[in-house]
Design an enzyme around this catalytic site. Structure first.
Site, short mmCIF file in Angstrom:
data_model
loop_
_atom_site.label_atom_id
_atom_site.label_comp_id
_atom_site.label_asym_id
_atom_site.label_seq_id
_atom_site.Cartn_x
_atom_site.Cartn_y
_atom_site.Cartn_z
N GLU A 44 50.11 -13.46 -77.41
CA GLU A 44 50.70 -11.87 -77.37
C GLU A 44 50.10 -10.96 -78.50
OE1 GLU A 44 54.56 -9.34 -78.44
OE2 GLU A 44 54.91 -11.20 -77.78
N LYS A 132 63.61 -11.72 -73.51
CA LYS A 132 63.25 -11.78 -74.94
C LYS A 132 64.72 -11.33 -75.84
CE LYS A 132 60.42 -9.02 -78.25
NZ LYS A 132 59.27 -8.30 -78.18
#
Length: 211
Positions: A44, A132
C-alpha cells in the site's frame, strides 16, 4: 487471478499489508523487491506520499503477483485514479461509503478504517472487503474480541497503528485476521536491506502467532 482472489490468497499466506508512507518512485523497485522476497503480497502506497500513483504503477508492473494499491484514499475520484495507475487495492483511514462503492464498482478490494460497531456494520453494508481497525493505539485486543463477537464470522479485521512483532500474538489471539504495518516496517530513508530485515521479522512473528 483477479484482485479479490489475490487478496484472499495473501490473507491465507501472509496477511500483512505493507504501508509505504513517504515512498518515492525511485525507491519503489528496491523496496518492493525486499518486501515480496520476504513474502509480502499486499503493498500500500498512501496517497500523501510523493508521486504515489507513479510508485503504485511501478510496483504493480514489477510485482504482478502481488496486490498493490493505495492508502489514505478519501474520495471516489482517487479510487478511479489508483485504478488507472494499475492499483488494485483501496485502503482508507475512515469509512466513506462513496469510496467503498467506487472500489466495488471497479472490482477492487477495499479496507476502510473503522473503530466502532456502527462504523463496522455500515462499512460492511456498503461492500467493504475487510475492515481496518484504526488507529489500533486507541483500542486493545479486548476491544477487537468484543467486535468479533457481534460482527459476521467471516469478517476480516486488521489492526493498524503501532503494530510491532512483539504485540502481534495478543491481537491475533483476540481475532485479528492480519495487520497493516507502517513505520516499524518502512519509513523514508530506510534502506531496502533494513526493510527486508524488518519484513522477515514481521513474517516470522505472524508464523509464530499461528503455531
Amino acid at each position: 487471478m483477479n484482485a479479490h482472489d489475490t487478496f484472499g490468497a495473501a490473507m491465507r499466506t501472509l496477511p500483512l499489508v505493507a504501508i509505504l508512507r513517504g515512498l518515492t518512485p525511485d525507491e519503489a523497485p528496491a523496496i518492493g523487491a525486499a518486501l515480496t522476497l520476504a513474502g509480502f503480497g499486499l503493498l500500500e502506497v498512501p496517497l500523501n506520499s510523493p508521486q504515489p500513483l507513479e510508485s503504485i504503477a511501478r510496483l504493480a508492473h514489477q510485482h504482478p503477483q502481488a496486490l498493490v494499491g493505495a492508502g489514505t484514499v478519501l474520495n471516489a475520484q482517487q479510487v478511479r485514479e489508483v485504478h488507472a495507475a494499475g492499483g488494485r487495492l483501496i485502503v482508507s483511514p475512515n469509512f466513506n461509503a462513496e469510496v467503498i462503492r467506487e472500489a466495488v464498482r471497479l472490482d477492487m478490494p477495499c479496507l476502510p478504517g473503522v473503530m466502532t460497531p456502527t462504523e463496522a456494520f455500515a462499512a460492511l453494508d456498503a461492500g467493504a472487503t475487510a475492515l481496518k481497525l484504526f488507529p489500533a493505539e486507541m483500542i486493545s485486543p479486548a476491544v477487537l474480541k468484543a467486535l468479533r463477537a457481534v460482527l459476521p464470522g467471516d469478517t476480516a479485521l486488521l489492526p493498524v497503528g503501532g503494530i510491532t512483532p512483539d504485540c502481534m500474538a495478543a491481537w491475533h489471539a483476540a481475532g485479528a485476521a492480519g495487520f497493516g504495518i507502517g513505520s516499524a516496517l518502512y519509513k523514508p530513508g530506510k534502506s531496502a536491506a533494513d526493510v527486508g530485515s524488518a519484513a522477515n521479522a514481521f513474517a516470522a512473528a505472524w508464523s509464530k502467532s499461528n503455531s
